[in-house]
Design a protein around this motif. Structure first.
Motif, PDB file in Angstrom:
ATOM      1  N   PRO A   1      23.851  68.589 -71.042  1.00 62.44           N
ATOM      2  CA  PRO A   1      23.308  68.782 -69.698  1.00 62.44           C
ATOM      3  C   PRO A   1      24.324  69.187 -68.627  1.00 62.44           C
ATOM      4  O   PRO A   1      23.954  69.835 -67.656  1.00 62.44           O
ATOM      5  CB  PRO A   1      22.687  67.426 -69.350  1.00 62.44           C
ATOM      6  N   THR A   2      25.584  68.829 -68.791  1.00 65.60           N
ATOM      7  CA  THR A   2      26.548  69.174 -67.735  1.00 65.60           C
ATOM      8  C   THR A   2      27.198  70.534 -67.957  1.00 65.60           C
ATOM      9  O   THR A   2      27.913  71.020 -67.096  1.00 65.60           O
ATOM     10  CB  THR A   2      27.651  68.107 -67.620  1.00 65.60           C
ATOM     11  N   PHE A   3      26.975  71.132 -69.140  1.00 69.25           N
ATOM     12  CA  PHE A   3      27.517  72.468 -69.398  1.00 69.25           C
ATOM     13  C   PHE A   3      26.379  73.474 -69.278  1.00 69.25           C
ATOM     14  O   PHE A   3      25.430  73.449 -70.061  1.00 69.25           O
ATOM     15  CB  PHE A   3      28.122  72.552 -70.808  1.00 69.25           C
ATOM     16  N   PRO A   4      26.438  74.378 -68.307  1.00 70.93           N
ATOM     17  CA  PRO A   4      25.296  75.285 -68.105  1.00 70.93           C
ATOM     18  C   PRO A   4      25.096  76.277 -69.248  1.00 70.93           C
ATOM     19  O   PRO A   4      26.058  76.739 -69.851  1.00 70.93           O
ATOM     20  CB  PRO A   4      25.671  76.025 -66.815  1.00 70.93           C
ATOM     21  N   SER A   5      23.838  76.612 -69.519  1.00 69.43           N
ATOM     22  CA  SER A   5      23.545  77.728 -70.415  1.00 69.43           C
ATOM     23  C   SER A   5      23.924  79.008 -69.706  1.00 69.43           C
ATOM     24  O   SER A   5      23.671  79.165 -68.512  1.00 69.43           O
ATOM     25  CB  SER A   5      22.049  77.750 -70.769  1.00 69.43           C
ATOM     26  N   ILE A   6      24.566  79.916 -70.430  1.00 71.73           N
ATOM     27  CA  ILE A   6      24.980  81.187 -69.833  1.00 71.73           C
ATOM     28  C   ILE A   6      24.373  82.383 -70.566  1.00 71.73           C
ATOM     29  O   ILE A   6      24.577  83.519 -70.173  1.00 71.73           O
ATOM     30  CB  ILE A   6      26.527  81.295 -69.733  1.00 71.73           C
ATOM     31  N   ALA A   7      23.597  82.122 -71.634  1.00 69.98           N
ATOM     32  CA  ALA A   7      22.940  83.202 -72.385  1.00 69.98           C
ATOM     33  C   ALA A   7      21.967  83.958 -71.486  1.00 69.98           C
ATOM     34  O   ALA A   7      21.256  83.344 -70.685  1.00 69.98           O
ATOM     35  CB  ALA A   7      22.166  82.613 -73.563  1.00 69.98           C
ATOM     36  N   GLY A   8      21.954  85.284 -71.612  1.00 62.76           N
ATOM     37  CA  GLY A   8      20.961  86.096 -70.924  1.00 62.76           C
ATOM     38  C   GLY A   8      21.182  86.229 -69.426  1.00 62.76           C
ATOM     39  O   GLY A   8      20.344  86.803 -68.741  1.00 62.76           O
ATOM     40  N   GLN A   9      22.277  85.680 -68.931  1.00 64.81           N
ATOM     41  CA  GLN A   9      22.591  85.850 -67.513  1.00 64.81           C
ATOM     42  C   GLN A   9      23.163  87.263 -67.325  1.00 64.81           C
ATOM     43  O   GLN A   9      23.713  87.814 -68.280  1.00 64.81           O
ATOM     44  CB  GLN A   9      23.621  84.779 -67.108  1.00 64.81           C
ATOM     45  N   SER A  10      23.028  87.839 -66.144  1.00 67.31           N
ATOM     46  CA  SER A  10      23.534  89.211 -65.995  1.00 67.31           C
ATOM     47  C   SER A  10      25.049  89.228 -66.131  1.00 67.31           C
ATOM     48  O   SER A  10      25.739  88.292 -65.719  1.00 67.31           O
ATOM     49  CB  SER A  10      23.105  89.800 -64.655  1.00 67.31           C
ATOM     50  N   ALA A  11      25.550  90.320 -66.729  1.00 64.21           N
ATOM     51  CA  ALA A  11      26.992  90.440 -66.947  1.00 64.21           C
ATOM     52  C   ALA A  11      27.733  90.420 -65.611  1.00 64.21           C
ATOM     53  O   ALA A  11      28.814  89.837 -65.514  1.00 64.21           O
ATOM     54  CB  ALA A  11      27.292  91.719 -67.715  1.00 64.21           C
TER      55      ALA A  11
ATOM     56  N   PRO B   1      18.656  69.553 -64.403  1.00 70.16           N
ATOM     57  CA  PRO B   1      18.714  69.000 -63.042  1.00 70.16           C
ATOM     58  C   PRO B   1      20.138  68.604 -62.633  1.00 70.16           C
ATOM     59  O   PRO B   1      20.552  68.889 -61.509  1.00 70.16           O
ATOM     60  CB  PRO B   1      17.797  67.769 -63.121  1.00 70.16           C
ATOM     61  N   GLN B   2      20.893  67.997 -63.551  1.00 70.84           N
ATOM     62  CA  GLN B   2      22.274  67.610 -63.224  1.00 70.84           C
ATOM     63  C   GLN B   2      23.061  68.807 -62.723  1.00 70.84           C
ATOM     64  O   GLN B   2      23.725  68.758 -61.695  1.00 70.84           O
ATOM     65  CB  GLN B   2      23.022  67.066 -64.454  1.00 70.84           C
ATOM     66  N   TYR B   3      23.011  69.906 -63.501  1.00 71.44           N
ATOM     67  CA  TYR B   3      23.804  71.076 -63.153  1.00 71.44           C
ATOM     68  C   TYR B   3      23.301  71.730 -61.863  1.00 71.44           C
ATOM     69  O   TYR B   3      24.089  72.148 -61.016  1.00 71.44           O
ATOM     70  CB  TYR B   3      23.819  72.096 -64.310  1.00 71.44           C
ATOM     71  N   VAL B   4      21.968  71.813 -61.710  1.00 72.44           N
ATOM     72  CA  VAL B   4      21.411  72.451 -60.513  1.00 72.44           C
ATOM     73  C   VAL B   4      21.815  71.665 -59.260  1.00 72.44           C
ATOM     74  O   VAL B   4      22.278  72.251 -58.265  1.00 72.44           O
ATOM     75  CB  VAL B   4      19.869  72.572 -60.615  1.00 72.44           C
TER      76      VAL B   4
ATOM     77  N   LYS C   1      17.008  67.275 -55.401  1.00 75.00           N
ATOM     78  CA  LYS C   1      16.463  66.595 -56.590  1.00 75.00           C
ATOM     79  C   LYS C   1      15.092  67.151 -56.941  1.00 75.00           C
ATOM     80  O   LYS C   1      14.783  67.396 -58.108  1.00 75.00           O
ATOM     81  CB  LYS C   1      16.335  65.085 -56.326  1.00 75.00           C
ATOM     82  N   ASP C   2      14.262  67.349 -55.904  1.00 79.15           N
ATOM     83  CA  ASP C   2      12.899  67.832 -56.138  1.00 79.15           C
ATOM     84  C   ASP C   2      12.893  69.230 -56.752  1.00 79.15           C
ATOM     85  O   ASP C   2      12.196  69.488 -57.739  1.00 79.15           O
ATOM     86  CB  ASP C   2      12.109  67.857 -54.817  1.00 79.15           C
TER      87      ASP C   2
END
Ligand code: HEC
Ligand code: HEC
Length: 207
Positions: free
Chosen positions: A54-64, A161-164, A197-198
């Motif tokens: 949860p604390t490491f963001p997914s980066i797949a499919g993000q724009s280069a 949620p943690q990362y956001v 949080k919301d």
């Protein structure tokens, strides 16, 4: 300054030539070379950029372009994070372009979308809030957090949620100083802790 500008122009010329000579590359990065670089990233972000933690963001499919901008910011100390900073420290410009192209080419998967939504979070996402002070997040990040690649607005689906919350706090505290951070700094500085949080809870429901 003059020197820097001249420098930039010659870099642009070199880049232009490189693109002409190498039309198979995605944007200006090389996906295959990026896969090699990504081996050091996999432990935290997942081999295909879909993180299991949860604390490491997914980066797949993000724009280069978004990925590259963030990596330059980590490397140059404009985005500060004790874990990620050292990872970017020794990357060359070419390695950044390549690894960004690699992760941009991966498919983002959301393994377990949250089943409980936040009503105020969904409202903020769709309509904005605090009168007209805060723009609807969906206007830039898309109805389901898919992002807007041409405009450079990152995808948020699949972020925990943690990362956001951590990211929104970082913008509010002016700790993310990328070229395009000012948009989010002005938005996040108007969000309360509960708003964060919301809206993070709502983002977690995206598929
Ligand atoms: C030891 C764990 C770890 C390793 C290894 C690691 N990262 Fe990270 N990465 C993180 C953390 C933690 C964050 C969140 C930083 C923050 O909150 O600002 C992050 C954030 C990022 C972001 C920003 C994502 C976003 O949505 O804004 C990118 C891009 C990124 N990492 C790419 C890489 C690349 C490329 C590598 C390999 C060269 C790598 N990371 C290696 C832990 C790691
Ligand atoms: C006018 C367009 C715009 C609006 C409206 C907007 N954003 Fe953003 N958002 C951006 C841009 C651009 C970035 C990337 C900034 C950077 O380079 O750090 C971003 C980045 C983010 C990030 C960091 C993503 C990551 O991977 O680290 C989060 C989280 C985020 N926005 C949440 C929100 C939320 C929640 C709202 C609504 C309250 C919102 N945004 C409204 C444009 C927008």
């Amino acid at each position: 300054m003059q020197f820097a500008l001249t420098h930039l122009r010659s870099a642009a010329v070199v880049l232009g030539l490189a693109l002409l000579g190498c039309s198979a590359a995605s944007a200006n990065g090389d996906v295959a070379a990026g896969k090699t670089v990504s081996q050091t990233c996999a432990a935290c972000h997942g081999a295909d950029g879909n993180s299991a933690m949860p604390t490491f963001p997914s980066i797949a499919g993000q724009s280069a372009s978004y990925l590259a901008e963030q990596l330059h910011a980590f490397r140059d100390g404009k985005r500060v994070n004790a874990i990620m900073g050292p990872q970017a420290k020794n990357l060359t410009d070419a390695q950044i372009a390549d690894v960004a192209a690699y992760y941009a080419a991966q498919t983002r998967t959301v393994k377990a979308p949250a089943t409980t939504d936040s009503i105020p979070g969904a409202h903020l996402w769709k309509f904005g809030g605090h009168g007209n002070a805060i723009a609807a997040c969906a206007a830039c990040h898309g109805p389901q957090g898919e992002g807007n690649q041409p405009a450079g607005f990152p995808a948020l689906r699949g972020l925990t949620p943690q990362y956001v919350i951590e990211s929104l706090m970082a913008y509010r505290n002016d700790q993310r100083k990328t070229e395009h951070a000012s948009i989010m700094v002005s938005i996040a500085s108007k969000l309360t802790d509960d708003d964060m949080k919301d809206v993070a809870q709502h983002i977690a429901t995206f598929h």
